[in-house]
Design an enzyme around this catalytic site. Sequence first.
Site, short mmCIF file in Angstrom:
data_model
loop_
_atom_site.label_atom_id
_atom_site.label_comp_id
_atom_site.label_asym_id
_atom_site.label_seq_id
_atom_site.Cartn_x
_atom_site.Cartn_y
_atom_site.Cartn_z
CG HIS A 175 -1.82 1.15 1.37
ND1 HIS A 175 -3.14 1.10 0.99
CD2 HIS A 175 -1.62 2.40 1.83
CE1 HIS A 175 -3.71 2.28 1.22
NE2 HIS A 175 -2.80 3.09 1.73
CD GLU A 176 1.51 3.55 3.77
OE1 GLU A 176 1.76 4.64 3.22
OE2 GLU A 176 0.45 3.33 4.41
CG HIS A 196 0.30 6.31 -0.58
ND1 HIS A 196 -0.67 7.10 -1.12
CD2 HIS A 196 -0.31 5.59 0.40
CE1 HIS A 196 -1.83 6.88 -0.50
NE2 HIS A 196 -1.64 5.96 0.43
CD GLU A 203 -5.92 5.31 0.32
OE1 GLU A 203 -5.04 6.15 0.60
OE2 GLU A 203 -6.13 4.29 1.00
#
Lengths: 495, 495
Positions: free
Chosen positions: A259-260, A263, A289
């Site tokens: 997820h990170e 980003h 997101e």
Amino acid sequence: MVELLAEVTALRQSGGLLFWDQQTYMPKAGARARGNHLAVLSKVAHEKFTAPEIGRLLERLRDWEETLPYDSDEASTVRVARREYEKATRLPPDLVVRHSRARTRAHEAWIEARQKNDYKVFRPALGEMVDIMREVADALGYEDHPLDALLDQQEPGMKTADMEGLFGELRQGLVPLVKAIAEKADAVDDSFLHQPFDRETQMEVCREAAAAVGFDLETRGRIDLSVHPFTIGFSRNDVRFTVRIDEGFFNAGFFASLHEAGHGTYMQGLPERFEQSILHEGASSGLHESQSRLWENIVGRSRAFWQFYYPRLQKRFPEQLGKVSREDFYRAVNKVEPSFIRVEADEVTYNLHIMVRFELEKAVFDRELGLDDLPGAWNEKFRNYLGITPPDDLRGCIQDIHWTFGFGGGFAGYTIGNVASVQLYEKALEEHPGLEEEFAQGEFSNLLRWMNENVHAHGAKFGPQELLERVTGRPLDAGPYLAYIKRKFSDIYGL
Amino acid sequence: MVELLAEVTALRQSGGLLFWDQQTYMPKAGARARGNHLAVLSKVAHEKFTAPEIGRLLERLRDWEETLPYDSDEASTVRVARREYEKATRLPPDLVVRHSRARTRAHEAWIEARQKNDYKVFRPALGEMVDIMREVADALGYEDHPLDALLDQQEPGMKTADMEGLFGELRQGLVPLVKAIAEKADAVDDSFLHQPFDRETQMEVCREAAAAVGFDLETRGRIDLSVHPFTIGFSRNDVRFTVRIDEGFFNAGFFASLHEAGHGTYMQGLPERFEQSILHEGASSGLHESQSRLWENIVGRSRAFWQFYYPRLQKRFPEQLGKVSREDFYRAVNKVEPSFIRVEADEVTYNLHIMVRFELEKAVFDRELGLDDLPGAWNEKFRNYLGITPPDDLRGCIQDIHWTFGFGGGFAGYTIGNVASVQLYEKALEEHPGLEEEFAQGEFSNLLRWMNENVHAHGAKFGPQELLERVTGRPLDAGPYLAYIKRKFSDIYGL
């Protein structure tokens, strides 16, 4: 003007490093001074950004701007700077100070309310926050609904009505699906994910996976540990994220890392020439997101990804996973289970958590719901959408930190991100139909490059709706997302 | 005014964190943006500090200041702020910019000169730097000698004549001692310090020793790795130092750790009430160095310290040190050997390295020495004072980075620190005659508390001479230092 804005950017990015350090390596007792330093940096950045000189320059540049193509760097810089300048100068300093104090009080009350597991402790501070956010909305100005003004701060150009339409479609599509899956709850077993997984090895796996999907850990990024995972960049060439490792549960660290990393690829993908510019940002929280959800869910929870990565993971954890088949593993990381806590929610139920919050915020703003009745309304919505009733406030309406910062529009980005991630992915798939075969080979560069060229390359030039229209030909659209969710989970649960 | 100064302090301390991160955890490619951020922070801090408003406030406070005791917090704040304000505003912005550019050029030339091992490559940039430093000295103003103005920036109130007197005494005392020791060079064997020492274990030992002497690692400090060891504080409650571990040589890591821990205790010992004030600093570079040298040398290279710590160290490194007696170890860490590189110099020869630099700087300022003749003059002084001749420029006049920042007064603090460390220690010993017995028990708190109360408690209120007079009754005095050195090394070398 470019120079003045570069100073503001530098001050903000410096504040970013102070925040990163606070969350990672700062000795505990350094907290008070750090709070002061962060406050000073943000005050000075605000002073510099709202200096009358900037206003005069923006006025003077208006004619020039109109001679330039809308999407040129120059016109976009002036346009985005003007938008942000107007927002920043519309808020009276007195309101900014009161908002900041209300945050501090709300934070303290929230901590205490959580300790006592009692919404009533948070209620007065929340009331104050709601009043202030009404004032903020009025000061910022809006055409249709006060929430528009607040939403616009996160998602430039997005309207409350857009969100209502979106949630309407999602409600129709997701609520029946959640019910259908709940009836087959036992079809997926994920018990083997809840075993001891060595911390160091998990960290290595997090690094390996983030690097595999294209996050540059070599010279332009790093990964550290913190209590709450986050990603931050001080330039496209210094992007860092953190993960939290749970030694008893595989998903917490691994999917946070993907997820990170998502980003992170957005930040690392911003154009070099924007480095000191106001355009050196993503389009919005929601678009950001979309990138994290893309790599966490669409890629990271796909069969193709695990075709590539599962043998590697089994080698790292032979005792835990040696006898688990790849298909069982794939099903396990996709297990759907209505739950109380947003940050633990699966792909199917996640947006329902956001919907609850959005609807409650709107009802409060419309004075249809009083704050005393908030916990009851929260629980009722949980029953209706997810079929479960939160047993207490901690697992209900005081779980998120967001309402200590503000009230209104703060959650929308999560759902925008989920929906946009599929919309963008399907467009990429049109142009590269072989993406999934590539994932199965551990090859992610075509997808990353497509995102670089179509999303990251624009920095903050466009708002989320604008960007999606340019890239996919349509504004934000729940259709592809719902189709993807139904297809994927009907398959897994045999619906 | 307190508020304005607090902002300046916050901006500087924020810049400090950016520097710390640059030296420890920053991804390589982040360097360029970091350079920009640091430049902006220092520019904004300078703008804020030299704002006319500060000047007006300082004027207005003059009468009030005179009604207050000289050593009160209030009078000292105004006095120190005025001194720094005057220095900062006396430099024309144009000169500040030229100095900054000259630094960049000097740094580049120095790097290249080191690669080519050729002073001539550095010579033009150094010439430019010398000219600029003359201008800086003129702009700052001085009574007796231009170097006074530069020295005053590091050591408020210290004069070139003071330093000449000091070096005169040191020369007389040390040069014959170095000769006498050189004749008995083989009396001390330190070969066992040059063996493989495991990196992780060394790091643990560094931590243990720093904590033992009183550096708070628990909640108010941390230790990390970097290429060049340094200490930095963002408040008294967040003080960090770095060490460099040499896997083939014990001293490099261990004594750097005690040295930096000494700086660290000074920063951690500053009064809580100064936290956001301009007084939240040490008295001078030299006084700071007195604390690092105290713990590194007077304590860390004493018999008493190793009585306490040697058994612990042997347990960590049984193979390397199991058969080495404590006395042999004590002698080894005190081995004296004339050498070319300042940062590797022992306690006896160190000040001679500084003296060479100071004398050359003064000769250049007095136009008695041209820059073309600098390497020759350097080597001649080495022959005279240390009895050795540097074989090349790298081991001669281009070894230090200091002349890329400025020229004049930048080294004095090292010798002031060595001399002051003994002067302060002997005063502490007068009041606590049992200190050495305490060290042998691993008990350092009486010495630390004495330094807290007599040195750290004043922050930046007093200049170095002022502080020494207040605490020891005398200004800086080479006597105690020379007596200590002669006593200690006559014993070790049987002179």
